[in-house]
Design a protein around this motif. Structure first.
Motif, PDB file in Angstrom:
ATOM      1  N   ASN A 210       7.680   1.831   3.768  1.00 36.43           N
ATOM      2  CA  ASN A 210       7.524   1.080   2.528  1.00 36.43           C
ATOM      3  C   ASN A 210       7.496  -0.403   2.864  1.00 36.43           C
ATOM      4  O   ASN A 210       8.540  -1.000   3.177  1.00 36.43           O
ATOM      5  N   SER A 212       7.014  -2.967   1.014  1.00 36.16           N
ATOM      6  CA  SER A 212       7.748  -3.785   0.042  1.00 36.16           C
ATOM      7  C   SER A 212       9.224  -3.892   0.409  1.00 36.16           C
ATOM      8  O   SER A 212       9.820  -4.978   0.326  1.00 36.16           O
ATOM      9  N   ASP A 213       9.821  -2.764   0.834  1.00 35.74           N
ATOM     10  CA  ASP A 213      11.231  -2.803   1.254  1.00 35.74           C
ATOM     11  C   ASP A 213      11.406  -3.691   2.481  1.00 35.74           C
ATOM     12  O   ASP A 213      12.398  -4.413   2.600  1.00 35.74           O
TER      13      ASP A 213
END
Length: 544
Positions: A210, A212-213
């Motif tokens: 991910n 975004s993480d």
């Protein structure tokens, strides 16, 4: 030396041994100037594309850009974008036409329709200066890398490393020529892509793939919050820094098409069509790699502990990728961490060796072919004489690079390369573009544009905060400029001179041409235009 250090050192030396073996093999395939200068023009587009990528994805890309991203977030990634977009200029304006209209060097193309001696002297001078700037970046990266690998921090150890890299690059060029250098670059490109891909996968796995993480953790871990993910952290502090960023962007986008060690690669393929295909392969390879730098930089910001992140800061960002590899492998003291650190360090060192060999070869070819044969011997030197001079020139250029790299170790390697781009865009690109597209361009215009761009870009750097006036780092206490803190000659406020020096190079090329009484060699221009567009007669010597 403990077991982990023995492992890392062994892998490190294995990569060096492979490159030395390639060089000895290539030396048996090199028999004349065409082999030494252009690899016999026998490389396929895929091979040459890999070699261009290997030449271009330097220590600045692998160590410097990932480090700037780890320190400055979004603003650091702008380096990656600039380096990649620059290839469109090289593809559309330079690659195919230069392959058709030259023989070995940039000066061949310029001197075809102008007076030989002044143009070749100017072009060779510019080639050597740009190459030395670029060489400094690679050798600074080598010093930082080996110091980390062998767990030493003394300046003496770093200086010995720089000397060793210089000795190896002189060996590659004098023994292997273009064939040896090209194969080292191909092997290095494959190793770099494979090693980077491995670390990227391991980093993304930590965040469940991910992105975004990953970005959120990086912003939080650095303590800079949302500002880390937005423009302005490095180049938005003041109006001056914004102009500095614009100057940097112009230099990065225009500089590639004027880099001598990239231009010389267009002569190693059989045809201009192959040169264009080479660039397309290189763009694909480099584009994927610069996406990797995004994950490497933000991964370092997200995953490194405070101690390792402090080391990244102290190194100017140059240690971000190696320390990240160690971290995702299990951390300091773990076998996995030691293996990945050794792998990435060896790949980075192979990167440095390949690039410095290409740069040294380009400079030595220009000295031998343009200065010795074209200017001193007026085109009467034999191939044997040229090759002998090229080898001695490689030795001299290597020694100069070693001596200049030692005091430059405090600077980020990506920044040093950006300076080389600025000089290339200011001095070389105006002359190349005018020569191919303007009938009225003449000898005075070429000389004025090359020397004007060269002197203005280097001169503005000398009087910039890079050389003096920055003061000391409030945390480490280290001097942030090259000259002692007691000296301040920084009247030019920008660190990147391109916004002034590049337009000046183009202006001086125009001014020199329109004020010269030398008649435009229209027949030679027409012949050059036909050659550039069709390739007719491109294998003929260009001296006249």
């Amino acid at each position: 030396m403990d077991g982990d250090q023995i492992l890392t050192t062994g892998l490190f030396l294995a990569v060096v041994a492979v490159t030395i073996g390639i060089t000895f093999w290539a030396s048996r395939q090199t028999s004349g100037a065409a082999d030494f200068y252009a690899g016999g023009r026998g490389f396929s587009p895929v091979q040459n594309g890999l070699a261009i990528g290997g030449d271009y994805m330097s220590a600045a890309s692998f160590l410097g850009i990932s480090g700037i991203i780890a320190l400055s977030g979004y603003d650091g990634f702008l380096y990656s974008i600039g380096f990649l977009v620059a290839w469109l200029v090289a593809l559309l304006l330079v690659a195919e036409m230069l392959r058709n209209s030259g023989r070995y060097t940039m000066a061949d193309q310029l001197a075809f329709r102008m007076r030989q001696r002044p143009v070749r002297t100017a072009a060779a001078t510019s080639t050597v200066v740009v190459s030395i700037f670029y060489l400094l970046a690679q050798m600074v990266g080598a010093g930082a890398l080996v110091a980390l690998l062998l767990d030493v921090s003394s300046d003496t150890a770093k200086n010995i490393t720089i000397f060793g890299v210089g000795a190896l690059m002189i060996f590659y060029v004098t023994v292997g020529g273009m064939k040896g250098t090209t194969w080292v670059q191909i092997v290095k490109a494959v190793l770099l892509m494979a090693g980077s891909a491995l670390i990227v996968v391991l980093v993304l796995a930590k965040f469940g793939f991910n992105l975004s993480d990953l970005l959120g953790t990086a912003a939080s871990n650095t303590g800079k919050g949302q500002a880390f993910l937005e423009p302005g952290l490095k180049y938005g502090v003041s109006d001056t820094s914004k102009i500095d960023f614009l100057s940097l962007g112009i230099a990065l986008v225009l500089g590639t098409a004027g880099l001598p060690h990239i231009l010389i690669r267009f002569y190693t393929v059989p045809t201009s069509r192959d040169a264009r295909k080479s660039v397309l392969w290189a763009i694909g390879l480099i584009g994927v790699f610069y996406l990797f730098t995004l994950v490497l930089g933000f991964g370092a910001a997200a995953l490194l502990n405070k101690t390792d992140y402090a080391k990244v800061v102290a190194s100017g960002g140059n240690l971000a990728s190696p320390l990240l590899a160690q971290t995702v492998g299990g951390g300091d003291g773990s076998t996995g961490g030691a293996v990945l650190l050794a792998l990435i360090s060896a790949v980075a060192f192979a990167t440095i060796l390949a690039v410095v060999a290409g740069l040294t070869l380009t400079s030595s070819v220009s000295v031998a072919h343009d200065i010795y044969n074209g200017v001193i011997r007026r085109g009467e030197a034999s191939e044997g004489e040229e090759l002998k001079v090229a080898r001695w020139a490689a030795l001299a250029i290597g020694l100069v690079a070693i001596l200049l790299a030692i005091p430059a170790q405090r600077l980020n390697v990506a920044f040093l390369v950006a300076l080389a781009f600025a000089v290339a865009a200011s001095a070389n690109l105006p002359a190349i573009v005018y020569n191919m597209f303007w009938k009225g361009f003449n000898t005075r215009g070429a000389v004025w544009s090359i020397y004007g761009g060269l002197i203005s870009s280097v001169g503005l750097v000398i009087f910039s905060p890079i050389m003096s006036g920055k003061g000391t780092d409030p945390v480490s206490g280290k001097n942030l400029s090259l000259l002692p803190t007691s000296i301040d000659i920084s009247w030019f406020p920008l660190e990147n001179p391109g916004i002034v020096s590049i337009p000046l190079g183009f202006f001086l090329g125009w001014l020199g041409s329109v004020t010269s009484r030398e008649p435009a060699a229209e027949e030679r221009y027409t012949e050059l235009e036909v050659r550039a567009l069709t390739g007719a007669g491109s294998e003929k010597a260009v001296q006249h």
